[in-house]
Design a protein around this motif. Sequence first.
Motif, mmCIF file in Angstrom:
data_model
loop_
_atom_site.group_PDB
_atom_site.id
_atom_site.type_symbol
_atom_site.label_atom_id
_atom_site.label_comp_id
_atom_site.label_asym_id
_atom_site.label_seq_id
_atom_site.Cartn_x
_atom_site.Cartn_y
_atom_site.Cartn_z
ATOM 1 N N ASP A 76 60.953 33.019 52.244
ATOM 2 C CA ASP A 76 60.905 32.493 50.877
ATOM 3 C C ASP A 76 60.976 30.966 50.914
ATOM 4 O O ASP A 76 61.197 30.370 51.975
ATOM 5 C CB ASP A 76 62.025 33.088 50.010
ATOM 6 N N ALA A 77 60.797 30.353 49.752
ATOM 7 C CA ALA A 77 60.792 28.891 49.669
ATOM 8 C C ALA A 77 62.135 28.304 50.097
ATOM 9 O O ALA A 77 62.174 27.256 50.757
ATOM 10 C CB ALA A 77 60.423 28.439 48.257
ATOM 11 N N ASP A 78 63.239 28.957 49.750
ATOM 12 C CA ASP A 78 64.562 28.450 50.135
ATOM 13 C C ASP A 78 64.696 28.388 51.657
ATOM 14 O O ASP A 78 65.192 27.406 52.203
ATOM 15 C CB ASP A 78 65.678 29.325 49.554
ATOM 16 N N LEU A 130 54.056 20.361 55.885
ATOM 17 C CA LEU A 130 54.599 21.648 55.449
ATOM 18 C C LEU A 130 55.559 21.468 54.275
ATOM 19 O O LEU A 130 55.585 22.291 53.352
ATOM 20 C CB LEU A 130 55.275 22.360 56.619
ATOM 21 N N ALA A 131 56.322 20.364 54.270
ATOM 22 C CA ALA A 131 57.226 20.075 53.152
ATOM 23 C C ALA A 131 56.442 19.850 51.861
ATOM 24 O O ALA A 131 56.839 20.330 50.788
ATOM 25 C CB ALA A 131 58.098 18.866 53.468
ATOM 26 N N VAL A 132 55.343 19.138 51.950
ATOM 27 C CA VAL A 132 54.521 18.914 50.756
ATOM 28 C C VAL A 132 53.983 20.239 50.221
ATOM 29 O O VAL A 132 53.946 20.462 49.008
ATOM 30 C CB VAL A 132 53.385 17.908 51.045
ATOM 31 N N LEU A 133 53.585 21.147 51.113
ATOM 32 C CA LEU A 133 53.088 22.449 50.653
ATOM 33 C C LEU A 133 54.186 23.260 49.964
ATOM 34 O O LEU A 133 53.929 23.915 48.946
ATOM 35 C CB LEU A 133 52.478 23.236 51.808
ATOM 36 N N ASP A 136 54.607 21.649 46.596
ATOM 37 C CA ASP A 136 53.475 21.893 45.709
ATOM 38 C C ASP A 136 53.412 23.329 45.213
ATOM 39 O O ASP A 136 53.114 23.579 44.050
ATOM 40 C CB ASP A 136 52.173 21.535 46.440
ATOM 41 N N ARG A 137 53.677 24.290 46.071
ATOM 42 C CA ARG A 137 53.491 25.703 45.724
ATOM 43 C C ARG A 137 54.791 26.466 45.475
ATOM 44 O O ARG A 137 54.756 27.593 45.011
ATOM 45 C CB ARG A 137 52.709 26.409 46.833
ATOM 46 N N GLN A 138 55.917 25.889 45.853
ATOM 47 C CA GLN A 138 57.213 26.542 45.673
ATOM 48 C C GLN A 138 57.265 27.909 46.351
ATOM 49 O O GLN A 138 57.812 28.876 45.837
ATOM 50 C CB GLN A 138 57.566 26.667 44.178
ATOM 51 N N ARG A 139 56.685 27.956 47.541
ATOM 52 C CA ARG A 139 56.728 29.146 48.378
ATOM 53 C C ARG A 139 56.565 28.696 49.822
ATOM 54 O O ARG A 139 56.172 27.555 50.081
ATOM 55 C CB ARG A 139 55.656 30.151 47.979
ATOM 56 N N PRO A 140 56.848 29.566 50.780
ATOM 57 C CA PRO A 140 56.669 29.163 52.181
ATOM 58 C C PRO A 140 55.226 28.730 52.424
ATOM 59 O O PRO A 140 54.298 29.314 51.848
ATOM 60 C CB PRO A 140 57.006 30.423 52.978
#
Length: 187
Positions: A76-78, A130-133, A136-140
Motif C-alpha cells: 500500500d501507499a503507507d 518512485l517518491a513522486v509516483l 502523484d497516485r497515492q498508491r505504491p
Amino acid sequence: MTSTADDWSTRHAVLTNARRAAALVNVLTDDRPDPAEVARVLEAYGEVGTVAVTSRDVAEMRTAAVRLREVFAATDADGAATALNRLLREHTGPLRLTSHGGDSPWHPHIDRDDDAPWGEWLLTSSSMALAVLVWDRQRPPGRICASPSCSDVFINQGSGPDRRYCSRRCATRERVAAHRRQAADRG
C-alpha cells in the motif's frame, strides 16, 4: 544547451526514471549481474556516450537495488512511503538542479554531485522518481510479479485495475497453469 522534447522524455521524465529503476532492480538482483547487461539497460534508458560499468560499480548498484526492492514489495501507499522515507533519510543529499554542465536539460538530483558513484546515483534517482509516483497516485509505484516462478519488479502506474504480473507472458503462464490444475482436479 537547448534540449529537445525527445531528450527530456527519454532521459528525465519521472515515469521513465521509475521504469529504469525497475529494469535495473531486475537485472541487478540476479545471482551474478553482468556489467555489460547493466550497461545495456542504462543505455536503453537514455544514458549517453560509452557507459562503463565495472564489477565494483555493479556490486554497489546491486546493494542499492536490494534496498529499492523494498519499495516494490510494499502493498500500500503507507508501506511504499515508509520504505522511501527511510531511503531518502539515510542515503540522499540536498535537492539540487543540474544540467551536467549544459549537456542535458535542467533536472533534479539528490546525490552528492554529478560524478557520484553508480550505486549512489541509482539509489537516489530511483528513490526520487518512485517518491513522486507515490505522491502523484497515492498508491505504491509498482510491485513484484505475482507469478511464483518470477521475481521481477514492475511499475504499475497505468489506468485501470492494478496489474499483478510483470508481463503478459507471466500472466498467461499462470492462467494456463491454473486451468491445467482445475482440469486435473476434475478429471
